[in-house]
Write a protein that holds these residues in place. Structure first.
Motif, PDB file in Angstrom:
ATOM      1  N   ILE A 258       0.822  -1.203   0.000  1.00 42.40           N
ATOM      2  CA  ILE A 258       0.000   0.000   0.000  1.00 42.40           C
ATOM      3  C   ILE A 258       0.861   1.261   0.000  1.00 42.40           C
ATOM      4  N   SER A 259       2.179   1.086   0.054  1.00 46.78           N
ATOM      5  CA  SER A 259       3.045   2.242   0.281  1.00 46.78           C
ATOM      6  C   SER A 259       3.266   3.115  -0.950  1.00 46.78           C
ATOM      7  N   GLY A 260       3.101   2.562  -2.152  1.00 45.96           N
ATOM      8  CA  GLY A 260       3.428   3.354  -3.333  1.00 45.96           C
ATOM      9  C   GLY A 260       4.924   3.423  -3.621  1.00 45.96           C
ATOM     10  N   LEU A 261       5.742   2.709  -2.832  1.00 43.93           N
ATOM     11  CA  LEU A 261       7.188   2.695  -3.091  1.00 43.93           C
ATOM     12  C   LEU A 261       7.486   1.908  -4.363  1.00 43.93           C
ATOM     13  N   ALA A 262       8.622   2.207  -4.979  1.00 44.99           N
ATOM     14  CA  ALA A 262       9.050   1.449  -6.160  1.00 44.99           C
ATOM     15  C   ALA A 262       9.172  -0.037  -5.797  1.00 44.99           C
ATOM     16  N   PHE A 263       8.914  -0.900  -6.771  1.00 45.44           N
ATOM     17  CA  PHE A 263       8.969  -2.352  -6.553  1.00 45.44           C
ATOM     18  C   PHE A 263      10.299  -2.760  -5.913  1.00 45.44           C
ATOM     19  N   GLU A 264      11.388  -2.113  -6.343  1.00 41.63           N
ATOM     20  CA  GLU A 264      12.734  -2.457  -5.864  1.00 41.63           C
ATOM     21  C   GLU A 264      12.949  -2.086  -4.399  1.00 41.63           C
ATOM     22  N   LEU A 265      12.012  -1.328  -3.825  1.00 41.62           N
ATOM     23  CA  LEU A 265      12.123  -0.937  -2.414  1.00 41.62           C
ATOM     24  C   LEU A 265      11.167  -1.721  -1.522  1.00 41.62           C
ATOM     25  N   LEU A 266      10.372  -2.599  -2.121  1.00 44.17           N
ATOM     26  CA  LEU A 266       9.342  -3.281  -1.320  1.00 44.17           C
ATOM     27  C   LEU A 266       9.923  -4.441  -0.524  1.00 44.17           C
ATOM     28  N   PRO A 267       9.331  -4.728   0.642  1.00 42.01           N
ATOM     29  CA  PRO A 267       9.759  -5.910   1.397  1.00 42.01           C
ATOM     30  C   PRO A 267       9.377  -7.195   0.663  1.00 42.01           C
ATOM     31  N   ILE A 268      10.005  -8.274   1.049  1.00 37.53           N
ATOM     32  CA  ILE A 268       9.832  -9.548   0.337  1.00 37.53           C
ATOM     33  C   ILE A 268       8.375 -10.008   0.333  1.00 37.53           C
ATOM     34  N   SER A 269       7.629  -9.769   1.408  1.00 40.00           N
ATOM     35  CA  SER A 269       6.236 -10.242   1.467  1.00 40.00           C
ATOM     36  C   SER A 269       5.410  -9.567   0.373  1.00 40.00           C
ATOM     37  N   GLU A 270       5.621  -8.274   0.167  1.00 44.87           N
ATOM     38  CA  GLU A 270       4.829  -7.548  -0.833  1.00 44.87           C
ATOM     39  C   GLU A 270       5.268  -7.893  -2.250  1.00 44.87           C
ATOM     40  N   ARG A 271       6.573  -8.053  -2.450  1.00 43.02           N
ATOM     41  CA  ARG A 271       7.029  -8.468  -3.786  1.00 43.02           C
ATOM     42  C   ARG A 271       6.495  -9.853  -4.114  1.00 43.02           C
ATOM     43  N   SER A 272       6.482 -10.743  -3.110  1.00 33.14           N
ATOM     44  CA  SER A 272       5.967 -12.101  -3.354  1.00 33.14           C
ATOM     45  C   SER A 272       4.505 -12.062  -3.767  1.00 33.14           C
ATOM     46  N   ALA A 273       3.706 -11.213  -3.104  1.00 38.18           N
ATOM     47  CA  ALA A 273       2.280 -11.134  -3.428  1.00 38.18           C
ATOM     48  C   ALA A 273       2.089 -10.640  -4.865  1.00 38.18           C
ATOM     49  N   LEU A 274       2.869  -9.631  -5.252  1.00 37.36           N
ATOM     50  CA  LEU A 274       2.743  -9.089  -6.607  1.00 37.36           C
ATOM     51  C   LEU A 274       3.198 -10.105  -7.650  1.00 37.36           C
ATOM     52  N   LEU A 275       4.318 -10.787  -7.380  1.00 34.21           N
ATOM     53  CA  LEU A 275       4.848 -11.733  -8.366  1.00 34.21           C
ATOM     54  C   LEU A 275       3.946 -12.961  -8.490  1.00 34.21           C
ATOM     55  N   THR A 276       3.277 -13.313  -7.387  1.00 33.55           N
ATOM     56  CA  THR A 276       2.294 -14.402  -7.452  1.00 33.55           C
ATOM     57  C   THR A 276       1.211 -14.052  -8.467  1.00 33.55           C
ATOM     58  N   ALA A 277       0.706 -12.822  -8.382  1.00 36.18           N
ATOM     59  CA  ALA A 277      -0.350 -12.393  -9.304  1.00 36.18           C
ATOM     60  C   ALA A 277       0.163 -12.346 -10.743  1.00 36.18           C
ATOM     61  N   VAL A 278       1.388 -11.825 -10.927  1.00 34.69           N
ATOM     62  CA  VAL A 278       1.951 -11.728 -12.277  1.00 34.69           C
ATOM     63  C   VAL A 278       2.171 -13.125 -12.869  1.00 34.69           C
ATOM     64  N   GLU A 279       2.675 -14.034 -12.046  1.00 32.49           N
ATOM     65  CA  GLU A 279       2.942 -15.387 -12.547  1.00 32.49           C
ATOM     66  C   GLU A 279       1.632 -16.043 -12.979  1.00 32.49           C
ATOM     67  N   ARG A 280       0.588 -15.824 -12.173  1.00 31.91           N
ATOM     68  CA  ARG A 280      -0.685 -16.461 -12.544  1.00 31.91           C
ATOM     69  C   ARG A 280      -1.207 -15.898 -13.864  1.00 31.91           C
ATOM     70  N   LEU A 281      -1.064 -14.584 -14.041  1.00 32.29           N
ATOM     71  CA  LEU A 281      -1.509 -13.998 -15.319  1.00 32.29           C
ATOM     72  C   LEU A 281      -0.691 -14.562 -16.478  1.00 32.29           C
ATOM     73  N   MET A 282       0.631 -14.662 -16.288  1.00 34.31           N
ATOM     74  CA  MET A 282       1.473 -15.170 -17.375  1.00 34.31           C
ATOM     75  C   MET A 282       1.135 -16.621 -17.698  1.00 34.31           C
ATOM     76  N   SER A 283       0.804 -17.414 -16.674  1.00 40.05           N
ATOM     77  CA  SER A 283       0.525 -18.816 -16.996  1.00 40.05           C
ATOM     78  C   SER A 283      -0.863 -18.965 -17.644  1.00 40.05           C
ATOM     79  N   ILE A 284      -1.768 -18.039 -17.371  1.00 39.61           N
ATOM     80  CA  ILE A 284      -3.048 -18.033 -18.107  1.00 39.61           C
ATOM     81  C   ILE A 284      -2.800 -17.601 -19.545  1.00 39.61           C
ATOM     82  N   GLY A 285      -1.840 -16.682 -19.712  1.00 39.73           N
ATOM     83  CA  GLY A 285      -1.517 -16.154 -21.042  1.00 39.73           C
ATOM     84  C   GLY A 285      -1.963 -14.706 -21.143  1.00 39.73           C
ATOM     85  N   VAL A 286      -1.061 -13.861 -21.629  1.00 41.40           N
ATOM     86  CA  VAL A 286      -1.355 -12.431 -21.709  1.00 41.40           C
ATOM     87  C   VAL A 286      -2.511 -12.179 -22.684  1.00 41.40           C
ATOM     88  N   GLU A 287      -2.559 -12.943 -23.788  1.00 43.44           N
ATOM     89  CA  GLU A 287      -3.648 -12.828 -24.778  1.00 43.44           C
ATOM     90  C   GLU A 287      -5.004 -13.054 -24.116  1.00 43.44           C
TER      91      GLU A 287
END
Ligand SMILES: [Zn+2]
Ligand SMILES: [Zn+2]
Length: 362
Positions: A258-287
Motif C-alpha cells: 500500500i506504500s506506493g514505493l518502487a517495486f525495488e524498495l518493497l519488502p519480500i512479502s509484498e514483492r511475493s504477493a505481486l509476483l504471485t499475481a503476475v505469474e498467474r496472469l502469465m501462466s493463463i496467457g497475456v492474450e
C-alpha cells in the motif's frame, strides 16, 4: 601494500560480501578496511554491489591480488543492463535490483539472505542473486529468503559489523545468528516466477505467446504487469480488478503493497504477493487476460500511467482496449482541510515505518 591474508572471491559472491569478509579476515572493521584502500571515497554510502568503477580499481587490485576482471564479473552492472536493455546511471534506481535506500551508512533494506545457505557455508557469504528483486526463495533449499533480522527487524547491513563479529551471518544491531533463523516456504507462484526470470536472464530471448521477445522486453513486460496488479489492488471494485479476479488472479489481499514505493524498495512479502499475481496472469496467457479485459470493458488508462510508454510487446493488445474513460480531464479542486482517506493514511504509515527502520546517523 598487499594484505597479509588473501581472501578469494567465492562463487557468485557479491562485492559487499567480499569486502566485509576481507575486512573481518584482516581483523578490522569494514569501514576501516575500505578507508585504508580508498581514503577519500565513502563506498558504504552507495550500493557497492553494483560495481567498483574502473577508476577506483587499482588500490583494491594491489591490496587483494584479485584481478579487476574478477571484480567486474562479481558486480551487478552487466546483468542489470541486460535486464534493463540500456546503460544504467549510477544515481538512479536500477530496474529489478533491490534498492538499499541508503542514507549515509544506514539502509532501509535491499539485502536478502538464505539462512540455510549461510548455515552450510564454511565461510558465510552473500550471493549476488539475493539482490535481484524477483528473488524471493532459495533455489537450493526451497525456503523463503529473509530481508530483515528475524528478532529486531533491522535491515541486513553486514557493512556495519565490527572486527570482533568475525563472520557476516549475523545481525549488525542485535547480533542474532541468521544461521539459526526459522525458515518458511516461499509462495509457490512467486518462486515459479523467479525460476522463469532466472531462465530468461540466462538467454537472449524469451517466449511470448507464439513469438519470442528480447530479454529486456520480457522484463519490461513483467514490470508493466506488476504495475497493473498494484493498480488493481488499489481499486478492488474496478473493472480491472473484476477482470483479474474472474481469472483467479489474487489482486485483493492484505499482502499487496500500500506504500506506493518502487517495486525495488518493497519488502519480500509484498514483492511475493505481486509476483504471485503476475505469474498467474502469465501462466493463463497475456492474450487470454486481454480478452477478459475487453469483456470487462477495462480502459487503457486503468492499466498504466499514460505519461509512460507501455512495453512494445503489449501494444497490439493494448490497442484493443478503449481509451479516454471520462472525456477530457477537468481539474478537481480539493479543499485544503479535506481529511485524508484511510488508504492515504495507511500508505504514509507504511512509508514512515520503513524510514523508522533506519537508525539515526552514526
Ligand atoms: Zn539456500
Ligand atoms: Zn537484529
Amino acid at each position: 601494500m598487499p594484505w597479509a591474508l588473501s581472501v578469494p572471491l567465492l562463487p557468485e559472491e557479491s562485492l559487499s560480501s567480499w569486502l566485509v569478509r576481507a575486512a573481518l579476515r584482516q581483523g578490522c572493521d569494514p569501514l576501516s578496511l575500505t578507508g585504508a584502500i580508498w581514503p577519500t571515497w565513502r563506498i558504504w554510502t552507495r550500493d557497492i554491489d553494483r560495481e567498483i568503477p574502473l577508476v577506483r580499481m587499482r588500490p583494491l587490485v594491489n591490496a587483494s591480488g584479485i584481478s579487476s576482471a574478477e571484480f567486474q564479473k562479481a558486480g551487478m552492472r552487466d546483468d542489470c543492463e541486460k535486464v534493463a536493455g540500456y546503460s544504467l546511471l549510477e544515481t538512479r534506481t536500477w530496474p529489478w535490483l533491490l534498492a538499499l535506500g541508503s542514507r549515509n551508512r544506514t539502509r532501509h533494506g535491499g539485502q536478502q539472505i538464505c539462512a540455510l545457505c549461510l548455515a552450510e557455508d564454511s565461510a558465510p557469504y552473500l550471493r549476488r542473486h539475493w539482490r535481484f528483486a524477483w528473488h524471493t526463495g532459495c533455489r537450493f533449499h526451497g525456503v523463503q529468503l529473509i530481508d530483515e533480522c528475524p528478532v529486531c527487524k533491522a535491515p541486513i547491513e553486514p557493512h556495519r559489523l565490527s572486527a570482533e563479529d568475525q563472520h557476516l551471518a549475523q545481525c549488525s544491531r542485535c547480533h542474532e545468528n541468521f544461521r539459526k533463523a526459522v525458515c518458511t516456504s516461499p509462495l509457490p507462484e512467486a518462486f515459479s516466477f523467479q525460476v522463469l526470470a532466472d531462465r530468461v536472464l540466462q538467454g537472449d530471448r524469451a517466449a511470448f505467446g507464439n513469438t519470442s521477445i528480447t530479454l529486456a522486453d520480457w522484463f519490461s513486460m513483467a514490470s508493466f504487469l506488476v504495475g497493473v496488479m498494484r493498480r488493481a489492488s488499489r481499486r478492488p471494485t474496478s473493472p480491472l480488478a473484476g477482470a483479474l479476479l474472474s481469472l483467479g488472479i489474487p489482486v485483493v489481499n492484505n499482502r499487496m503493497p500500500i506504500s506506493g514505493l518502487a517495486f525495488e524498495l518493497l519488502p519480500i512479502s509484498e514483492r511475493s504477493a505481486l509476483l504471485t499475481a503476475v505469474e498467474r496472469l502469465m501462466s493463463i496467457g497475456v492474450e487470454e487476460a486481454f480478452r477478459t479485459f475487453v469483456a470487462f470493458n477495462v480502459k487503457t488508462s486503468a492499466l498504466f500511467d499514460p505519461r509512460k510508454s507501455p512495453p512494445v510487446a503489449l501494444l497490439p493488445m493494448l490497442s484493443r482496449l478503449s481509451h479516454h474513460p471520462h472525456g477530457p480531464h477537468r481539474r478537481r479542486v480539493q479543499p485544503d482541510h479535506r481529511p485524508a482517506s484511510e488508504r492515504a493514511v495507511r500508505a504514509s504509515w507504511a512509508r514512515l515505518k520503513r524510514r523508522m527502520k533506519a537508525e539515526p546517523t552514526s
